[in-house]
Design a protein around this motif. Structure first.
Motif, mmCIF file in Angstrom:
data_model
loop_
_atom_site.group_PDB
_atom_site.id
_atom_site.type_symbol
_atom_site.label_atom_id
_atom_site.label_comp_id
_atom_site.label_asym_id
_atom_site.label_seq_id
_atom_site.Cartn_x
_atom_site.Cartn_y
_atom_site.Cartn_z
ATOM 1 N N VAL A 1 0.935 -1.310 0.123
ATOM 2 C CA VAL A 1 -0.123 0.227 0.186
ATOM 3 C C VAL A 1 0.808 1.386 0.059
ATOM 4 O O VAL A 1 0.589 2.058 -0.978
ATOM 5 C CB VAL A 1 -1.116 0.067 1.155
ATOM 6 C CG1 VAL A 1 -1.881 1.189 1.233
ATOM 7 C CG2 VAL A 1 -1.994 -1.012 0.848
ATOM 8 N N ALA B 1 0.930 3.839 -3.179
ATOM 9 C CA ALA B 1 0.254 5.310 -2.927
ATOM 10 C C ALA B 1 1.415 6.323 -2.994
ATOM 11 O O ALA B 1 1.256 7.449 -3.297
ATOM 12 C CB ALA B 1 -0.412 5.144 -1.733
ATOM 13 N N GLY C 1 2.145 7.818 -6.451
ATOM 14 C CA GLY C 1 1.210 8.444 -6.683
ATOM 15 C C GLY C 1 1.289 10.062 -6.189
ATOM 16 O O GLY C 1 1.249 10.895 -6.642
ATOM 17 N N VAL C 2 1.497 10.057 -4.733
ATOM 18 C CA VAL C 2 1.798 11.008 -3.834
ATOM 19 C C VAL C 2 2.904 11.913 -4.607
ATOM 20 O O VAL C 2 2.942 13.150 -4.951
ATOM 21 C CB VAL C 2 1.629 10.790 -2.578
ATOM 22 C CG1 VAL C 2 2.198 12.204 -1.843
ATOM 23 C CG2 VAL C 2 0.402 10.400 -2.195
ATOM 24 N N SER D 1 0.317 1.916 7.286
ATOM 25 C CA SER D 1 0.521 2.111 5.701
ATOM 26 C C SER D 1 0.345 3.781 5.677
ATOM 27 O O SER D 1 1.173 4.307 5.187
ATOM 28 C CB SER D 1 -0.434 1.664 4.630
ATOM 29 O OG SER D 1 -0.292 -0.023 4.812
ATOM 30 N N TRP D 2 -0.742 4.220 6.490
ATOM 31 C CA TRP D 2 -0.936 5.723 6.182
ATOM 32 C C TRP D 2 0.237 6.495 7.054
ATOM 33 O O TRP D 2 0.812 7.497 6.581
ATOM 34 C CB TRP D 2 -2.174 6.124 7.112
ATOM 35 C CG TRP D 2 -2.229 7.501 7.379
ATOM 36 C CD1 TRP D 2 -2.986 8.344 6.416
ATOM 37 C CD2 TRP D 2 -2.078 8.256 8.411
ATOM 38 N NE1 TRP D 2 -3.057 9.482 6.928
ATOM 39 C CE2 TRP D 2 -2.500 9.512 8.207
ATOM 40 C CE3 TRP D 2 -1.514 8.012 9.653
ATOM 41 C CZ2 TRP D 2 -2.324 10.504 9.193
ATOM 42 C CZ3 TRP D 2 -1.445 8.858 10.637
ATOM 43 C CH2 TRP D 2 -1.829 10.251 10.246
ATOM 44 N N LEU E 1 3.339 6.449 4.657
ATOM 45 C CA LEU E 1 3.106 7.062 3.254
ATOM 46 C C LEU E 1 4.201 8.092 2.929
ATOM 47 O O LEU E 1 4.543 8.201 1.955
ATOM 48 C CB LEU E 1 1.626 7.551 2.894
ATOM 49 C CG LEU E 1 1.291 8.145 1.742
ATOM 50 C CD1 LEU E 1 1.508 7.042 0.506
ATOM 51 C CD2 LEU E 1 -0.153 8.484 1.766
ATOM 52 N N SER F 1 6.754 8.669 -0.104
ATOM 53 C CA SER F 1 6.710 9.691 -0.816
ATOM 54 C C SER F 1 7.821 10.487 -0.867
ATOM 55 O O SER F 1 8.281 11.040 -2.019
ATOM 56 C CB SER F 1 5.514 10.693 -0.247
ATOM 57 O OG SER F 1 4.168 9.816 -0.456
#
Length: 288
Positions: A82, A86, A89-90, A159-160, A163, A167
């Motif tokens: 995840v 993500a 993308g970020v 995961s949050w 992130l 990133s």
């Protein structure tokens, strides 16, 4: 040769403190844990005797340990996949100039520097049956009380939190991609997706390697989030990871020898899996 001998004391004076700290705080605890794992050591038993590898044999037939290994594997897969997906993308969204994008980079990175306990407490309040998430969605779901959802909820929370780290690593790699390559691909008629797949993604290979190894280690040693959010439940060990069971067996059940064996097994698994993944991803970098 004489110059090298003259410089040797100075080199040792620089190296020795680091080696001493590493030996005291890394190698010594590992050695002690391995020694305890070969005994029946317990905080409540004054006498300790050597039992060999019986603790390891017992763990390989222990359903609780095997369940925790399965839970840890699932959680690690979530934590690896995840944030990596993500994070790309970020990073693509934030790969622009301007004060707004600089501010957003800081916002995304804030969870990384927060304590895992703080993050878990905040999310636990939002994921209660009458919490903010259910109120916003207009539903009543037991994100942490449902055995079928609790583990995935923990995985998404971890995961949050990771992130922002992913990133930043991907963003640093994106800013190292030569603009001339994108321009040449565009002149050849390549669209945005083709440019990303053929130009950008191969050059992100080192960032992927760094993120994957770090996330693997984070997932395998997960403890804080589990302890605060579910305490290993709901149900019997539905979210209990290996690290969680090490603490429970060692300090709650007072079976120090067994918990040490569990910790050594976890160390071997992490080192083996991380080494294999690192080797495969490094080989991919060379092939690209």
């Amino acid at each position: 040769m004489s110059h090298a001998r003259n410089r040797l004391p100075y080199l040792l004076s620089f190296v020795a403190p680091g080696v001493l700290v590493y030996a005291c705080f890394v190698m010594a605890p590992i050695a002690l844990s391995f020694g305890y794992s070969l005994t029946n050591a317990s905080l409540l038993l004054p006498q300790t005797r050597f039992v060999g590898i019986s603790n390891y044999v017992q763990l390989l037939h222990d359903s609780t340990f095997l369940q925790s290994l399965k839970v840890t594997t699932i959680l690690t897969l979530i934590v690896v996949i995840v944030p990596n997906v993500a994070g790309v993308g970020v990073a693509l969204l934030l790969d622009r100039r301007g004060w707004l994008y600089n501010a957003l980079r800081s916002v995304f990175f804030v969870p990384v520097v927060l304590s895992s306990v703080v993050v878990s407490v905040v999310w636990m309040s939002m994921l209660q049956d009458d919490g903010l998430i259910n109120q916003l969605l207009g539903i009543r779901v037991g994100w942490l009380s449902d055995p079928d959802l609790a583990l995935y909820s923990i995985g998404l929370i971890m995961s949050w939190q990771m992130l922002g780290f992913c990133s930043v690593i991907y963003l640093a790699a994106l800013q190292g991609v030569p603009q001339s390559l994108h321009e040449a691909a565009a002149i050849d008629g390549a669209g945005p997706w083709t440019r990303f797949r053929k130009v950008t993604w191969p050059l992100l290979a080192p960032a992927l390697t760094t993120n994957t190894v770090m996330l693997l280690i984070t997932g395998f040693k997960a403890y804080d989030h589990v302890q605060v959010l579910t305490a290993g439940g709901p149900g019997l060990g539905t979210t209990a990871t290996v690290a969680f069971n090490v603490i429970q067996v060692g300090f709650t059940a007072n079976r120090t020898g067994e918990s040490s064996a569990m910790a050594i097994l976890m160390l071997v698994i992490i080192a083996t899996v991380s080494g294999l993944v690192l080797r495969l991803l490094n080989r991919r970098e060379v092939n690209l």
